[in-house]
Design a protein around this motif. Structure first.
Motif, PDB file in Angstrom:
ATOM      1  N   UNK A   1       0.876  -1.353   0.098  1.00 47.01           N
ATOM      2  CA  UNK A   1       0.055  -0.108   0.112  1.00 47.01           C
ATOM      3  C   UNK A   1       0.880   1.159  -0.078  1.00 47.01           C
ATOM      4  N   UNK A   2       1.901   1.256   0.790  1.00 45.75           N
ATOM      5  CA  UNK A   2       2.820   2.533   0.821  1.00 45.75           C
ATOM      6  C   UNK A   2       3.586   2.598  -0.569  1.00 45.75           C
TER       7      UNK A   2
ATOM      8  N   UNK B   1       1.050   4.199  -2.869  1.00 48.59           N
ATOM      9  CA  UNK B   1       0.851   5.576  -2.626  1.00 48.59           C
ATOM     10  C   UNK B   1       2.398   6.385  -2.971  1.00 48.59           C
TER      11      UNK B   1
ATOM     12  N   UNK C   1       1.984   6.951  -6.553  1.00 52.98           N
ATOM     13  CA  UNK C   1       0.836   7.763  -7.071  1.00 52.98           C
ATOM     14  C   UNK C   1       0.966   9.314  -6.567  1.00 52.98           C
ATOM     15  N   UNK C   2       1.936   9.465  -5.768  1.00 53.88           N
ATOM     16  CA  UNK C   2       2.015  10.845  -5.297  1.00 53.88           C
ATOM     17  C   UNK C   2       2.143  11.920  -6.315  1.00 53.88           C
ATOM     18  N   UNK C   3       1.201  12.860  -6.435  1.00 54.57           N
ATOM     19  CA  UNK C   3       1.030  13.833  -7.272  1.00 54.57           C
ATOM     20  C   UNK C   3       0.515  13.483  -8.750  1.00 54.57           C
ATOM     21  N   UNK C   4       0.424  12.290  -8.946  1.00 51.22           N
ATOM     22  CA  UNK C   4       0.073  11.740 -10.369  1.00 51.22           C
ATOM     23  C   UNK C   4      -1.592  11.664 -10.608  1.00 51.22           C
ATOM     24  N   UNK C   5      -2.311  11.859  -9.356  1.00 57.04           N
ATOM     25  CA  UNK C   5      -4.028  12.103  -9.499  1.00 57.04           C
ATOM     26  C   UNK C   5      -4.235  13.268  -9.649  1.00 57.04           C
TER      27      UNK C   5
ATOM     28  N   UNK D   1      -5.854  16.864  -9.933  1.00 54.15           N
ATOM     29  CA  UNK D   1      -7.073  17.540  -8.923  1.00 54.15           C
ATOM     30  C   UNK D   1      -8.055  18.081  -9.644  1.00 54.15           C
ATOM     31  N   UNK D   2      -9.256  17.701  -9.812  1.00 57.13           N
ATOM     32  CA  UNK D   2     -10.395  18.163 -10.979  1.00 57.13           C
ATOM     33  C   UNK D   2     -10.755  19.763 -10.333  1.00 57.13           C
ATOM     34  N   UNK D   3     -11.072  20.605 -11.165  1.00 63.30           N
ATOM     35  CA  UNK D   3     -11.368  21.961 -10.803  1.00 63.30           C
ATOM     36  C   UNK D   3     -12.852  21.719 -10.058  1.00 63.30           C
ATOM     37  N   UNK D   4     -12.800  22.449  -8.756  1.00 62.89           N
ATOM     38  CA  UNK D   4     -13.946  22.355  -7.990  1.00 62.89           C
ATOM     39  C   UNK D   4     -14.364  23.663  -7.593  1.00 62.89           C
TER      40      UNK D   4
END
Lengths: 102, 160
Positions: free
Chosen positions: B100-101, B104, B107-111, B113-116
């Motif tokens: 898991x670690x 993660x 994945x750091x900074x790869x997802x 962030x959608x505009x919200x």
């Protein structure tokens, strides 16, 4: 996404993993249901933390409240089913359910 | 942040305890403690309504239902769990945390962030105006739960 979100994602994944492990290995029906509860905790933590990380905690909160209501309804129904199963088979062993006939 | 991490670690530990403990009553109580911790985490994330629901409903009502079921079913003392389960758990747990670690970390900074945009108004407006269909669904689910419990506990006729 912010770095905090990955921390919450990590812990939610651990909760879901622990719940799945117990679901796959335990035999006591009540224990299986406790495992489902643990899994549900992971899901609600992830829902709220995603809303928190995106600065939109209100909608996430509304979704978590809905999720909790559904969870309670599920628990009430499933525990009633478990009591009925116990009355039928005099056991909470999930393997005995495979032998039910008619 | 440190307090939040400590709360999350305690949440995972109590959830693991709920699964590992042999005595079902103790399992139910550690599950309640885990819910309490999750409620505190929700409070600290500026979600007081979710926290209140988590503590009052999940830590309170569901624990009562669990204890009632345990009392009514003799706790399933006759069920024999596989012996290896509790021994394999620590190994599974450590391997899972390592994987898991690593995932993660990759994945750091790869997802993205959608505009919200936060909806206007408070929680009440969001729940009653934005998520009206959710409320209808909640009412339907509660009714379904009530009817199913009534159906499961109905008294049987004599000729049945």
């Amino acid at each position: 996404m912010s770095n905090t979100w990955y921390l919450y994602l990590f812990f939610s994944a651990v909760l879901v993993g622990v719940g799945l492990y117990a679901l796959l290995t335990k035999r006591n029906l009540i224990k299986l249901f406790i495992a489902i509860e643990v899994l549900a905790k992971g899901v609600s933590l992830l829902l709220l933390s995603t809303g928190f990380a995106r600065g939109n905690v209100l909608v996430a909160q509304a979704l978590v409240v809905t999720f909790i209501v559904v969870e309670v309804s599920l628990v009430a129904t499933a525990l009633a089913l478990i009591i009925n199963v116990y009355r039928h088979t005099k056991s909470l062993d999930v393997r005995k359910l495979a032998k039910l006939k008619g | 942040m440190i307090l939040q991490t400590a709360l999350l670690i305690a949440l995972v530990l109590f959830s693991a305890l709920a699964i590992l403990l042999r005595d079902l009553l103790r399992s139910a109580i550690s599950l309640a403690v885990a819910s309490l911790l999750l409620g505190i985490i929700f409070f600290r994330m500026n979600a007081p309504y979710a926290g209140v629901f988590e503590i009052s409903v999940v830590a309170g009502l569901i624990t009562v239902l669990f204890i009632l079921t345990i009392a009514l079913t003799n706790a399933g003392e006759e069920v024999r769990e596989a012996k290896a389960v509790n021994w394999v758990f620590p190994v599974f747990f450590i391997v899972f945390i390592v994987i898991d670690g690593l995932v993660m970390k990759s994945l750091l900074q790869k997802v993205p962030s959608l505009a919200t945009a936060a909806p206007p108004g408070g929680f009440r407006e969001v729940l009653w105006q934005g998520r009206t269909m959710d409320l209808v669904g909640q009412i339907a689910v509660i009714l379904a739960g009530v009817f199913s419990v009534l159906a499961l506990f109905r008294k049987r006729d004599k000729h049945e």
